[in-house]
Scaffold this active site. Sequence first.
Site, PDB file in Angstrom:
ATOM      1  N   CYS A 135       0.802  -1.240   0.000  1.00 17.32           N
ATOM      2  CA  CYS A 135       0.000   0.000   0.000  1.00 17.32           C
ATOM      3  C   CYS A 135       0.835   1.291   0.000  1.00 17.32           C
ATOM      4  O   CYS A 135       0.534   2.225  -0.741  1.00 17.32           O
ATOM      5  CB  CYS A 135      -0.960   0.003   1.171  1.00 17.32           C
ATOM      6  SG  CYS A 135      -0.303  -0.744   2.669  1.00 17.32           S
ATOM      7  N   GLY A 149      -3.872  -0.802   7.719  1.00 18.73           N
ATOM      8  CA  GLY A 149      -2.807  -1.437   6.936  1.00 18.73           C
ATOM      9  C   GLY A 149      -2.342  -2.735   7.558  1.00 18.73           C
ATOM     10  O   GLY A 149      -1.728  -3.571   6.890  1.00 18.73           O
ATOM     11  N   GLU A 169       8.167  -3.540   5.882  1.00 15.63           N
ATOM     12  CA  GLU A 169       7.571  -2.505   5.032  1.00 15.63           C
ATOM     13  C   GLU A 169       8.649  -1.730   4.249  1.00 15.63           C
ATOM     14  O   GLU A 169       8.486  -1.451   3.059  1.00 15.63           O
ATOM     15  CB  GLU A 169       6.749  -1.552   5.902  1.00 15.63           C
ATOM     16  CG  GLU A 169       5.817  -0.639   5.138  1.00 15.63           C
ATOM     17  CD  GLU A 169       4.535  -1.326   4.687  1.00 15.63           C
ATOM     18  OE1 GLU A 169       4.358  -2.532   4.922  1.00 15.63           O
ATOM     19  OE2 GLU A 169       3.705  -0.635   4.064  1.00 15.63           O
ATOM     20  N   HIS A 191      -2.677   6.318   4.237  1.00 15.55           N
ATOM     21  CA  HIS A 191      -1.256   6.464   4.561  1.00 15.55           C
ATOM     22  C   HIS A 191      -0.778   7.810   4.013  1.00 15.55           C
ATOM     23  O   HIS A 191      -0.908   8.089   2.813  1.00 15.55           O
ATOM     24  CB  HIS A 191      -0.426   5.367   3.896  1.00 15.55           C
ATOM     25  CG  HIS A 191      -0.693   3.976   4.408  1.00 15.55           C
ATOM     26  ND1 HIS A 191      -1.439   3.692   5.523  1.00 15.55           N
ATOM     27  CD2 HIS A 191      -0.268   2.775   3.923  1.00 15.55           C
ATOM     28  CE1 HIS A 191      -1.468   2.373   5.717  1.00 15.55           C
ATOM     29  NE2 HIS A 191      -0.769   1.800   4.755  1.00 15.55           N
ATOM     30  N   ASN A 234      -4.939   3.262   1.704  1.00 15.90           N
ATOM     31  CA  ASN A 234      -4.226   1.978   1.689  1.00 15.90           C
ATOM     32  C   ASN A 234      -5.114   0.783   1.350  1.00 15.90           C
ATOM     33  O   ASN A 234      -4.649  -0.167   0.730  1.00 15.90           O
ATOM     34  CB  ASN A 234      -3.549   1.730   3.042  1.00 15.90           C
ATOM     35  CG  ASN A 234      -4.506   1.831   4.209  1.00 15.90           C
ATOM     36  OD1 ASN A 234      -5.076   2.896   4.452  1.00 15.90           O
ATOM     37  ND2 ASN A 234      -4.690   0.744   4.930  1.00 15.90           N
TER      38      ASN A 234
HETATM   39  N1  LIG Z   1      -4.614  -3.822   4.846  1.00 16.40           N
HETATM   40  C1  LIG Z   1      -3.964  -3.187   3.891  1.00 16.40           C
HETATM   41  O1  LIG Z   1      -3.915  -1.935   3.863  1.00 16.40           O
HETATM   42  C2  LIG Z   1      -3.278  -3.950   2.783  1.00 16.40           C
HETATM   43  C3  LIG Z   1      -2.791  -3.216   1.703  1.00 16.40           C
HETATM   44  C4  LIG Z   1      -2.158  -3.883   0.651  1.00 16.40           C
HETATM   45  C5  LIG Z   1      -2.040  -5.239   0.696  1.00 16.40           C
HETATM   46  N2  LIG Z   1      -2.510  -5.951   1.775  1.00 16.40           N
HETATM   47  C6  LIG Z   1      -2.377  -7.411   1.741  1.00 16.40           C
HETATM   48  O2  LIG Z   1      -3.677  -7.933   1.451  1.00 16.40           O
HETATM   49  C7  LIG Z   1      -3.869  -9.193   2.111  1.00 16.40           C
HETATM   50  C8  LIG Z   1      -5.095  -9.091   3.017  1.00 16.40           C
HETATM   51  O3  LIG Z   1      -4.853  -8.070   3.984  1.00 16.40           O
HETATM   52  P1  LIG Z   1      -5.921  -7.665   5.084  1.00 16.40           P
HETATM   53  O4  LIG Z   1      -5.344  -6.459   5.705  1.00 16.40           O
HETATM   54  O5  LIG Z   1      -7.278  -7.626   4.499  1.00 16.40           O
HETATM   55  O6  LIG Z   1      -5.826  -8.928   6.085  1.00 16.40           O
HETATM   56  P2  LIG Z   1      -6.908  -9.421   7.157  1.00 16.40           P
HETATM   57  O7  LIG Z   1      -7.746  -8.280   7.588  1.00 16.40           O
HETATM   58  O8  LIG Z   1      -6.131 -10.186   8.168  1.00 16.40           O
HETATM   59  O9  LIG Z   1      -7.845 -10.434   6.333  1.00 16.40           O
HETATM   60  C9  LIG Z   1      -7.427 -11.709   5.932  1.00 16.40           C
HETATM   61  C10 LIG Z   1      -8.546 -12.448   5.224  1.00 16.40           C
HETATM   62  O10 LIG Z   1      -8.082 -13.768   4.895  1.00 16.40           O
HETATM   63  C11 LIG Z   1      -8.916 -14.758   5.531  1.00 16.40           C
HETATM   64  N3  LIG Z   1      -8.121 -15.912   5.981  1.00 16.40           N
HETATM   65  C12 LIG Z   1      -7.229 -15.930   7.000  1.00 16.40           C
HETATM   66  N4  LIG Z   1      -6.688 -17.174   7.123  1.00 16.40           N
HETATM   67  C13 LIG Z   1      -7.279 -17.934   6.164  1.00 16.40           C
HETATM   68  C14 LIG Z   1      -7.152 -19.291   5.771  1.00 16.40           C
HETATM   69  N5  LIG Z   1      -6.303 -20.128   6.392  1.00 16.40           N
HETATM   70  N6  LIG Z   1      -7.912 -19.743   4.745  1.00 16.40           N
HETATM   71  C15 LIG Z   1      -8.770 -18.921   4.099  1.00 16.40           C
HETATM   72  N7  LIG Z   1      -8.940 -17.620   4.426  1.00 16.40           N
HETATM   73  C16 LIG Z   1      -8.193 -17.135   5.433  1.00 16.40           C
HETATM   74  C17 LIG Z   1      -9.556 -14.043   6.701  1.00 16.40           C
HETATM   75  O11 LIG Z   1     -10.756 -14.717   7.064  1.00 16.40           O
HETATM   76  P3  LIG Z   1     -11.346 -14.655   8.551  1.00 16.40           P
HETATM   77  O12 LIG Z   1     -11.882 -13.261   8.734  1.00 16.40           O
HETATM   78  O13 LIG Z   1     -12.401 -15.671   8.514  1.00 16.40           O
HETATM   79  O14 LIG Z   1     -10.198 -14.962   9.466  1.00 16.40           O
HETATM   80  C18 LIG Z   1      -9.797 -12.655   6.087  1.00 16.40           C
HETATM   81  O15 LIG Z   1     -10.939 -12.699   5.268  1.00 16.40           O
HETATM   82  C19 LIG Z   1      -2.566  -9.461   2.882  1.00 16.40           C
HETATM   83  O16 LIG Z   1      -1.739 -10.288   2.119  1.00 16.40           O
HETATM   84  C20 LIG Z   1      -1.966  -8.079   3.048  1.00 16.40           C
HETATM   85  O17 LIG Z   1      -0.574  -8.101   3.199  1.00 16.40           O
HETATM   86  C21 LIG Z   1      -3.143  -5.323   2.800  1.00 16.40           C
END
Ligand SMILES: NC(=O)c1ccc[n+]([C@@H]2O[C@H](COP(=O)([O-])OP(=O)(O)OC[C@H]3O[C@@H](n4cnc5c(N)ncnc54)[C@H](OP(=O)(O)O)[C@@H]3O)[C@@H](O)[C@H]2O)c1
Length: 351
Positions: A162, A192, A214, A245, A328
């Site tokens: 992000c 994030g 990061e 961000h 982000n």
């Molecule tokens: N947040 C940001 O600003 C951002 C920006 C750019 C990229 N990213 C990337 O995008 C991805 C998602 O980020 P996020 O921030 O949305 O993470 P998050 O809030 O932790 O969400 C993770 C998602 O994956 C699911 N999940 C977790 N373990 C799993 C498993 N074993 N099998 C199937 N589904 C599973 C979770 O389901 P449950 O809710 O059921 O646990 C949830 O829906 C990551 O790789 C992160 O690095 C994030």
Amino acid sequence: MISNPRKDEFRRETKIKTALLGATGAVGQVFMWMLSDHPWFDITRISASESRVGKKYGNDVHWILPMEIPKNIQEITIQSFDIEAMKAEGIQIVFSALPNPVAEKVEPLLIEAGFAVFSNAAAMRYKKDVPIMIPEANIEALSWIEKQGYPEKGFIVTNANCSTTGLAVAMAPLKKFGIKDLSVSTYQSVSGAGHPGLSALDITNNVIPYIGSEEEKMIIEFKKILSVETEIFPFCVRVPIMFGHLETVWVEFEQHVELPDVIDAWNNSANGIDHLPSTPLLPIEYDPQENLPQTKQAFYGVPAGMTVFTGRLKKQGNRIGFALLVNNVVKGAAGGSIQNAEAFVAKYLDK
Ligand SMILES: NC(=O)c1ccc[n+]([C@@H]2O[C@H](COP(=O)([O-])OP(=O)(O)OC[C@H]3O[C@@H](n4cnc5c(N)ncnc54)[C@H](OP(=O)(O)O)[C@@H]3O)[C@@H](O)[C@H]2O)c1
């Protein structure tokens, strides 16, 4: 707040079936919101962790976004991750919002099964022939999917981390001046770190000058996206803000550059991507007011959250300084991925 007020300009007769993995996370929620009224894509199947299978999205998700959950996604049932079922349902595009360790295992299986995968995870970003794509910066990298074997085989297109996304969007139009040296400090929101992410006890009334991996990601990804060898010097800091961000940048160019040159480049930054429904009306919005941009603008712009806001432009010696704001979870994650998938549809499916 509707996700894409421009959708009527882009309506198509038959929508493309998509699946979303990680639908309940911070990024997954933005996907659900943006896809709920997307002119090209239909949400055909969603999944999250196994314990949620069979539950209704609207009942089970812990919604953290500042707008209401769109009505038409509330009744969607969360399903298991099942590649054969996805094929049988005619899904063409898979969006991944999975944590990295899960994405590492799952994404190669999806490619193997022939899907067009658009991922937010870092798992595949650094592999050869896998583009880290930001249409405003490097839409030409989309053709790398042919090196991965498309159309005979499935492929993956990733979007950047992000904070790198905001920096790459703001710097892409300035690359023509020759980037000699660049330092960046980030002020990154808690979303994030995903949901539930950081403990409130750690981040309330506090600023944390370290975000694991990061800074390394910014260095590697910036170079890969803009095809430059410039050394960049980042400090990444977590601040107690929900979304957006902010980043401050000092850059020295090979060429002599004055402030109007920078503004001019930002104002003319269209990269031939107006035909993509999620392309913002203004990819970069520069505002000379001295106290902008601010994180409260994270969901500003059309479509909301897709514009990168710049300001605080100044020159000291040979260096140009400025501040930027990127949403982000929208431009820096789900929105960027959707825009990448739109670029794929426009170039390969609708040609
Ligand atoms: N947040 C940001 O600003 C951002 C920006 C750019 C990229 N990213 C990337 O995008 C991805 C998602 O980020 P996020 O921030 O949305 O993470 P998050 O809030 O932790 O969400 C993770 C998602 O994956 C699911 N999940 C977790 N373990 C799993 C498993 N074993 N099998 C199937 N589904 C599973 C979770 O389901 P449950 O809710 O059921 O646990 C949830 O829906 C990551 O790789 C992160 O690095 C994030």
